[in-house]
Design a protein around this motif. Structure first.
Motif, PDB file in Angstrom:
ATOM      1  N   ARG A 173      89.918  11.695  59.592  1.00 31.63           N
ATOM      2  CA  ARG A 173      88.890  10.768  60.071  1.00 31.63           C
ATOM      3  C   ARG A 173      87.517  11.421  60.094  1.00 31.63           C
ATOM      4  N   VAL A 174      87.454  12.657  60.585  1.00 30.17           N
ATOM      5  CA  VAL A 174      86.170  13.346  60.720  1.00 30.17           C
ATOM      6  C   VAL A 174      85.564  13.640  59.352  1.00 30.17           C
ATOM      7  N   ARG A 175      86.380  14.171  58.438  1.00 31.05           N
ATOM      8  CA  ARG A 175      85.855  14.512  57.116  1.00 31.05           C
ATOM      9  C   ARG A 175      85.311  13.277  56.396  1.00 31.05           C
ATOM     10  N   THR A 176      86.085  12.188  56.435  1.00 31.68           N
ATOM     11  CA  THR A 176      85.662  10.974  55.739  1.00 31.68           C
ATOM     12  C   THR A 176      84.459  10.336  56.422  1.00 31.68           C
ATOM     13  N   SER A 200      78.833   8.921  56.140  1.00 31.95           N
ATOM     14  CA  SER A 200      77.601   8.825  56.922  1.00 31.95           C
ATOM     15  C   SER A 200      76.465   9.622  56.299  1.00 31.95           C
ATOM     16  N   GLY A 201      76.742  10.289  55.191  1.00 40.82           N
ATOM     17  CA  GLY A 201      75.705  11.047  54.501  1.00 40.82           C
ATOM     18  C   GLY A 201      75.519  12.458  55.014  1.00 40.82           C
ATOM     19  N   TYR A 202      76.500  12.979  55.759  1.00 35.19           N
ATOM     20  CA  TYR A 202      76.375  14.329  56.316  1.00 35.19           C
ATOM     21  C   TYR A 202      77.524  15.215  55.850  1.00 35.19           C
ATOM     22  N   GLY A 255      82.300   6.038  59.908  1.00 27.48           N
ATOM     23  CA  GLY A 255      81.426   6.684  60.882  1.00 27.48           C
ATOM     24  C   GLY A 255      81.222   5.878  62.148  1.00 27.48           C
ATOM     25  N   GLU A 256      81.842   4.707  62.227  1.00 27.31           N
ATOM     26  CA  GLU A 256      81.703   3.874  63.428  1.00 27.31           C
ATOM     27  C   GLU A 256      82.382   4.537  64.617  1.00 27.31           C
ATOM     28  N   LEU A 257      81.750   4.438  65.785  1.00 27.21           N
ATOM     29  CA  LEU A 257      82.326   4.991  67.009  1.00 27.21           C
ATOM     30  C   LEU A 257      83.112   3.905  67.732  1.00 27.21           C
ATOM     31  N   GLN A 280      76.717   3.389  68.453  1.00 25.33           N
ATOM     32  CA  GLN A 280      77.596   2.577  67.614  1.00 25.33           C
ATOM     33  C   GLN A 280      78.118   3.363  66.416  1.00 25.33           C
ATOM     34  N   HIS A 281      77.400   4.408  66.038  1.00 22.77           N
ATOM     35  CA  HIS A 281      77.715   5.098  64.783  1.00 22.77           C
ATOM     36  C   HIS A 281      77.464   6.596  64.928  1.00 22.77           C
ATOM     37  N   LEU A 282      78.210   7.371  64.184  1.00 19.08           N
ATOM     38  CA  LEU A 282      78.025   8.822  64.190  1.00 19.08           C
ATOM     39  C   LEU A 282      76.601   9.192  63.814  1.00 19.08           C
ATOM     40  N   GLY A 283      76.013   8.454  62.878  1.00 16.94           N
ATOM     41  CA  GLY A 283      74.651   8.750  62.452  1.00 16.94           C
ATOM     42  C   GLY A 283      73.645   8.651  63.580  1.00 16.94           C
TER      43      GLY A 283
END
Length: 374
Positions: free
Chosen positions: A51-54, A59-61, A124-126, A169-172
């Protein structure tokens, strides 16, 4: 490079601070990189690798270089459960890769002031997690400046004052806040105002009952004295209907009782999204096929049962003779000892404590059972 991110593990009704140490070592050999986790992570935590890698990639990071990744969850002797470690693992990897991500060199030095908790979707959604209220209470107690949680959990965490709660709402959004690109406004609520405004919002009100004067009098006495009550009558005469309205005539919850009740429901994942505090006394009515573990709590991963969920409220056992003898016997110890103690091979836990009823002081924790006439 090594980075340390702070998070919280929920075990039963206890919250424990967890230090997540992430070490990245650049891979020079011609082999596949490894990703190893130590510190008693369960399957949900181990699956966070994907989940984290994807989520970082979408998310562009994405971390482009090849690294061996080693993650340690400390303290190592406490089991780590759930998906709430996704967010801190993602932030930890970015901080550990500060050579590749220069914007995180400053972040890595200041990251220790915050607690991170949240599940990541592949985009990337939380997503919300359980036990956020306990995590926020622990964060304030240990002197942290703030906590990052999914937006759906923000109001729940914001009940804890003097702690900055950042709902994303999002990791970004979290990354942009940490790097100074775009700040997240802290979630602030007036706890007492929200609590007192919702104290009369009953789904079923006792004033709706017409007639049944003798039965209503019995309910009033039971509510005032904190007594058990048994209802015997033919089907359809109104036993269940009146029992559902019992919370509306019990003494109002105090703020302290509300926090107790909300913590239990938060751990069990029973709070609705955007909820803050449970302001009315809970009413639990389990089906007669319930198991003893589901009633009293426990299981492989310790969870509060129906008795604990009814803490500060009403436990209603409809069709009482249909419950198995084993299930009913589990009620003996909580009623006698005024607390629920579960002893298993891997843990011993006290899930909820009941006060001793006193004639002059109404005890709000009430146990009910209804019997259908045969």
């Amino acid at each position: 490079m090594l980075s340390t991110i702070h998070s919280v593990s929920i075990n039963g009704l206890q919250a424990t601070r967890v230090l997540i140490e992430v070490n990245l070592e650049k891979l020079n050999a011609q082999r596949d990189p490894f990703f190893v986790m130590v510190g008693l992570p369960d399957n949900a935590v181990k699956e966070s690798r994907t989940r984290v890698r994807t989520a970082l990639q979408n998310s562009g990071y994405h971390i482009r270089d090849r690294y061996d990744v080693a993650v340690n969850f400390a303290p190592a002797d406490v089991k780590k459960e759930g998906s709430g470690f996704d967010l801190p693992l993602a932030i930890g990897q970015l901080c550990a890769a500060a050579d590749e991500k220069p914007a995180f060199k400053t972040v890595a030095k200041e990251i220790g002031r915050y607690v991170f908790l949240g599940e990541l979707g592949l985009n990337g959604e939380l997503r919300p997690v359980r036990g956020v209220l306990l995590a926020a209470i622990l964060a304030r107690k240990m002197g942290y400046e703030g906590i990052f949680v999914p937006a759906d959990n923000a109001r729940e965490a914001a009940v804890v004052d003097t702690l900055k709660v950042y709902g994303a709402q999002h990791l970004g959004e979290v990354i942009e806040h940490l790097t100074g690109v775009k700040a997240i406004a802290p979630t602030v609520i007036n706890t007492r105002e929200v609590f007192y405004a919702a104290q009369n919002d009953f789904p079923f009100d006792f004033s709706e009952v017409k007639g049944q004067e003798n039965v209503k009098r019995a309910f009033e006495i039971a509510a005032a004295g904190g007594h058990n009550i048994i209802l015997i009558g033919s089907p359809g005469c109104g036993k269940s209907m009146m029992a559902k309205r019992m919370p509306s005539i019990l003494p109002p919850l105090t703020l302290h009782e509300s926090l107790e009740t909300t913590q239990i429901h938060s751990i069990a994942g029973k709070l609705k999204q955007q909820d803050t505090l449970i302001a009315i006394r809970p009413f639990q009515s389990p089906h007669h096929t319930i198991s003893d573990v589901a009633l009293i709590g426990g299981g492989t991963n310790l969870q509060p049962g129906e008795i604990s969920l009814a803490h500060n409220g009403v436990l209603f056992l409809d069709e009482f003779p249909e419950f198995s003898k084993k299930v009913l016997e589990t009620l003996r110890q909580p009623l006698e000892d005024r607390q629920i103690t579960i002893s298993r091979a891997k843990y011993t836990a006290t899930l909820a404590t009941l006060p001793t009823p006193h004639a002059a002081v109404p005890a709000p924790r009430v146990w009910y059972s209804a019997i259908e006439a045969v």
